[in-house]
Write an enzyme that holds these catalytic residues in place. Sequence first.
Site, short mmCIF file in Angstrom:
data_model
loop_
_atom_site.label_atom_id
_atom_site.label_comp_id
_atom_site.label_asym_id
_atom_site.label_seq_id
_atom_site.Cartn_x
_atom_site.Cartn_y
_atom_site.Cartn_z
N GLU A 115 109.90 -4.46 10.59
CA GLU A 115 108.66 -5.23 10.52
C GLU A 115 108.12 -5.17 9.10
O GLU A 115 108.57 -4.33 8.31
CB GLU A 115 107.64 -4.67 11.52
CG GLU A 115 108.11 -4.77 12.95
CD GLU A 115 107.15 -4.15 13.97
OE1 GLU A 115 107.46 -4.22 15.17
OE2 GLU A 115 106.11 -3.60 13.55
N GLU B 228 120.64 -1.02 7.28
CA GLU B 228 121.21 -0.06 8.25
C GLU B 228 120.77 1.37 7.94
O GLU B 228 121.47 2.32 8.27
CB GLU B 228 122.76 -0.14 8.26
CG GLU B 228 123.35 -1.53 8.33
CD GLU B 228 123.07 -2.24 9.64
OE1 GLU B 228 122.33 -1.69 10.47
OE2 GLU B 228 123.57 -3.36 9.82
N THR C 267 118.34 3.27 4.67
CA THR C 267 118.51 3.48 3.24
C THR C 267 119.30 4.75 2.94
O THR C 267 119.48 5.61 3.81
CB THR C 267 117.15 3.59 2.54
OG1 THR C 267 116.49 4.78 3.03
CG2 THR C 267 116.27 2.38 2.82
N GLY D 78 130.29 -9.03 -21.62
CA GLY D 78 129.42 -10.19 -21.47
C GLY D 78 129.90 -11.13 -20.38
O GLY D 78 129.09 -11.76 -19.69
#
Length: 385
Positions: free
Chosen positions: A122, A364, A366, A341
């Site tokens: 949420e 899933e 941290t 680069g």
Amino acid sequence: MQTSTEVTQLCDELRRFLIKEVDPRSRWIEENDAIPDDLLQKTRELGLFGLTIPEEYGGLGLGAFEYCLVAEELSRGWMSVASLIARGNDFYKIVPGTPAERKQKIAAMIRGDYLGAGALSEPQTGSDLSSVATRARREGDEWVITGNKYWCTFADGSDCILVLCRIDDPAAGKKAGTVLIPVEKPKGELPNNCSGAPIPKIGYFGWKTWELRFEGTRTPVQEDAGSNDGRGFQTAAKMLGIARAHTAARSIGLAQAALDHAIGYAKERVQFGRPIADFQAIRFKIATMATEIEAARQLMYHTCAQIDAGQPGTVETSMVKYFASEMSERVTSEAMQILGGAGYTTLHPVERYWRDARVTKIFEGTSEIQQRIISDIMLGKPTRP
């Protein structure tokens, strides 16, 4: 049950599929944030949505080991394709309906015609799923869901969204139990009385990730044993075990793809009169990258063996998810460094591997949550004054 030879043949077929079908359209997928319909159809034809579904339902009946092998291989081409197969497979356990209806829907899931999504997090609840605020009020034989959900990938394309809710029980207040509710809907739409918008991301392209607002969404109550016992959070946590192994597999696939590309580039890129692959700085980088990938892969194999043997594997799934995702960001970043680069352009895929690898440290659970789980198991929970 398929033999190891058949699984190897499947991985070989996947490799050809990625080279022929995915690689040429990688830029289109990136720019349109969508997986082409014909690519999805090919995934269906390969039987990838029923890998772990039992043979009694018509699936292949394979284990976590084979499932993760396939996910690793797919991630070497595109992580979202590897993630797509998770919308079938273990989701078969939460398909709603009568036994006859479930059997029919699971058969459709194996074909890739009935797929799921999860709405757990949420806006104010990510790692701490036990504190979900979305409410589910029971009215007769229906749940009425109200609240916000975040990070719901594939909300639009799925046929069923699994929503983690707090049971609306005024007497229990904050101590009310949780329930994991399957909400069916038409493909390509959001559920009834639900609105939402895609969340802008820096990677993990190929499908949309949504913020959802449930405003009285109604769905039938499932009366299966244990489905309404107030332990929805615990059920969700249990489902995250195989999901974390799957994330480790995806991380490893991304890292392997980055390493392969960096090796090819290093052999061709000439500086100071010779290929940069001749320089010790590059050679040692590649040696370290390869070693870390293989260490993560072997830990994944061990973890999958634990899962397939019926062991809880809680610490192992956290370890492999933590180690593989952290490794993947390091390796993909080093691949970009080897390209110099050129690695910072969209002309090479290593920048995409790095962007996708970065999110594996977050979803899933941290890396910090995995460390907490591991340390709590090894040391016990911290004492409180």
